[in-house]
Scaffold this active site. Structure first.
Site, PDB file in Angstrom:
ATOM      1  N   TYR A 308       0.857  -1.019   0.198  1.00 52.90           N
ATOM      2  CA  TYR A 308      -0.092   0.204   0.344  1.00 52.90           C
ATOM      3  C   TYR A 308       1.039   1.306   0.316  1.00 52.90           C
ATOM      4  O   TYR A 308       0.599   1.739   0.428  1.00 52.90           O
ATOM      5  CB  TYR A 308      -0.720  -0.322   1.088  1.00 52.90           C
ATOM      6  CG  TYR A 308      -1.048  -0.729   2.117  1.00 52.90           C
ATOM      7  CD1 TYR A 308      -1.312  -1.880   1.821  1.00 52.90           C
ATOM      8  CD2 TYR A 308       0.281  -0.691   3.178  1.00 52.90           C
ATOM      9  CE1 TYR A 308      -1.963  -2.738   3.763  1.00 52.90           C
ATOM     10  CE2 TYR A 308      -0.391  -1.941   4.034  1.00 52.90           C
ATOM     11  CZ  TYR A 308      -0.622  -2.915   4.668  1.00 52.90           C
ATOM     12  OH  TYR A 308      -0.713  -3.345   4.977  1.00 52.90           O
ATOM     13  N   CYS A 336      12.639  -9.185  -8.541  1.00 53.17           N
ATOM     14  CA  CYS A 336      12.194  -9.292  -9.591  1.00 53.17           C
ATOM     15  C   CYS A 336      10.610  -8.599  -9.969  1.00 53.17           C
ATOM     16  O   CYS A 336       9.886  -9.445 -10.493  1.00 53.17           O
ATOM     17  CB  CYS A 336      12.488 -10.453 -11.085  1.00 53.17           C
ATOM     18  SG  CYS A 336      11.907  -9.845 -12.777  1.00 53.17           S
ATOM     19  N   GLU A 337      10.373  -7.327  -9.928  1.00 53.50           N
ATOM     20  CA  GLU A 337       8.852  -6.723  -9.376  1.00 53.50           C
ATOM     21  C   GLU A 337       9.121  -5.799  -9.468  1.00 53.50           C
ATOM     22  O   GLU A 337      10.122  -4.959  -8.635  1.00 53.50           O
ATOM     23  CB  GLU A 337       8.559  -7.129  -7.813  1.00 53.50           C
ATOM     24  CG  GLU A 337       8.581  -8.504  -8.394  1.00 53.50           C
ATOM     25  CD  GLU A 337       6.452  -9.222  -8.864  1.00 53.50           C
ATOM     26  OE1 GLU A 337       5.636  -8.648  -9.238  1.00 53.50           O
ATOM     27  OE2 GLU A 337       6.289 -10.128  -9.096  1.00 53.50           O
TER      28      GLU A 337
END
Ligand SMILES: Cc1ncc(COP(=O)(O)O)c(C=O)c1O
Length: 422
Positions: A308, A336-337
């Site tokens: 959030y 890996c994001e």
């Protein structure tokens, strides 16, 4: 030099490795006793919400201070029992309880089950009848109050899945009165988390206190009104309500009620008592000119920023020299994001590989949300015990390691992960 209760954070990072969560026992004690003192004018019980942080050593510390427990799942009930809480000190909340969880809570005889719907009340009644016992229940009200917090942690509006209307609750109290295996113990209302305006909390308490009064006139005497948790902390050093202001607000509404007040704080007790310590793995400038500091903590240790867009202050463990101008960079993890970002556009001193950073106010909803995504191990947790000043003057304690800190949960290994697999 960043220290936690006189212990240099760099020493902990050197010995325990990084990333590592570090909690201050002193800060937890201070928060608990301040809240308890602020509520002293009314019979009350503090049911610490395990969902915020439920490592055994922290729970034992809180129980030692007099805390009771709020469990949100069968797992949290088990952990609370393991930490020494008695069933009579546990309230059981949760928007969807399995039949096994209901059976366990009823059989244990927990202080109360916070009931979310008419269907759930019926399932609890059937279970208690089958077990030949009486279940103590509180009905969770959905008061349709906007807590003015992030939508993902707002739970008191009628567009959310939580609780039931006041009208439905009033009629269900009538049903409870006719069922020998149910006992009306209380009312429950929890409108959300990270609430920094007292007005929504006051409104919810006023509604619950008014309902308790109406019920008493109708012949139903409740033991308690549970106003839930939700009090926010300051993540950016801006002022937030104190425990005293919070208590004045809630107690103002319950002044004339003979019922016990229950509160279920999580974040307000643990949030500012913990930090996540991480080490710089890489520093790079992208071809568009954007700078990135890649660290060894990520969304797998601290999900809140990705989940959030939560803000946490990030500070270097070693202070920058006075002449060093800060540089602006995103602090990111190795996963890996693109959402694996812990801080956006942060002004930090020039950092080098190996430098340590502290991510502040991560004591609540930090470790408990950690995951094994990317097969990353769950990080270790350290508890720092502040020592009396006499002992500090006398030099390192013999009973505890120099600096009085200990690992309360070790780092997970790949063997721990694979132990569950074929
Ligand atoms: C039922 C219930 N009680 C208490 C809490 C603790 O809230 P907080 O950590 O904001 O005090 C929560 C968390 O949202 C909750 O769902």
């Amino acid at each position: 030099m960043f220290v936690c209760d006189d212990v240099p954070v760099a020493d902990i990072a050197r010995d325990a490795g990084t990333p590592v969560y570090v909690y201050s026992a002193g800060a937890i004690r201070d928060a608990y006793t301040s809240l308890d003192r602020a509520l002293a004018g009314h019979p009350h019980a503090i049911h610490y919400a395990l969902k915020a942080q439920s490592t055994l050593a922290i729970l034992r510390l809180l129980r030692g201070l007099g805390s009771a427990a709020d469990a949100n799942s069968g797992g949290e009930i088990d952990v609370a029992l393991r930490a020494g809480f008695l069933p009579s000190e546990i309230v059981f909340s949760g928007v969807g309880k399995t039949s096994e969880e209901i059976e366990r809570a009823v059989a244990l005889g927990v202080k109360t089950i916070n009931v979310e719907s008419a269907g759930e009340l019926q399932r609890i009644e059937q279970t208690a009848t089958r077990l030949g016992t009486r279940a103590r229940v509180a009905l969770r009200i959905n008061p349709d109050i906007d807590p003015e917090s992030h939508p993902h942690i707002s739970t008191g509006m009628k567009t959310t899945k939580f609780g039931m209307s006041t009208r439905e609750a009033m009629s269900l109290f009538g049903v409870i009165g006719r069922r020998p295996s149910l006992e009306a113990a209380g009312l429950h209302v929890h409108i959300g988390s990270q609430i920094t305006s007292l007005e929504p909390l006051r409104k919810a308490a006023a509604l619950a206190a008014g309902m308790a009064r109406d019920l008493r006139h109708a012949g139903v005497s409740l033991d308690h009104v549970d106003v839930g948790g939700g009090l926010g902390i300051s993540y950016d050093a801006s002022p937030v309500p104190t425990f005293e202001a919070y208590a004045r607000t809630i107690l103002g509404e319950l002044r004339h009620s003979p019922v016990q007040l229950l509160v279920e704080p999580g974040r307000a007790l643990l949030g500012s008592a913990g930090i996540l310590v991480t080490r710089v793995l890489d520093v790079k400038t992208q071809h568009g000119g954007k700078r990135f500091v890649v660290v060894d903590a990520s969304m797998t240790e601290l999900l809140r920023p990705a989940l959030y867009q939560a803000f946490h202050r990030i500070q270097p463990v070693s202070e920058a020299g006075p002449s060093e101008p800060p540089e602006t960079a995103d602090v990111v993890g190795p996963v890996c994001e693109t959402s694996d970002t812990l801080g956006v556009d942060r002004a930090l001193p020039r950092l080098a590989v190996g430098d340590l950073l502290v991510i502040r106010d991560t004591g609540a909803y930090g470790f408990v949300m950690a995951s094994n995504y990317n097969r990353r191990p769950l990080p270790p947790e350290v508890l720092v015990e502040s020592r009396p000043s006499t002992e500090l003057r006398a030099g390192p304690s013999t009973a505890l390691r120099a600096g009085a800190w200990r690992i309360i949960r070790r780092r997970q290994t790949i063997e721990d992960q694979l132990a569950l697999e074929e």
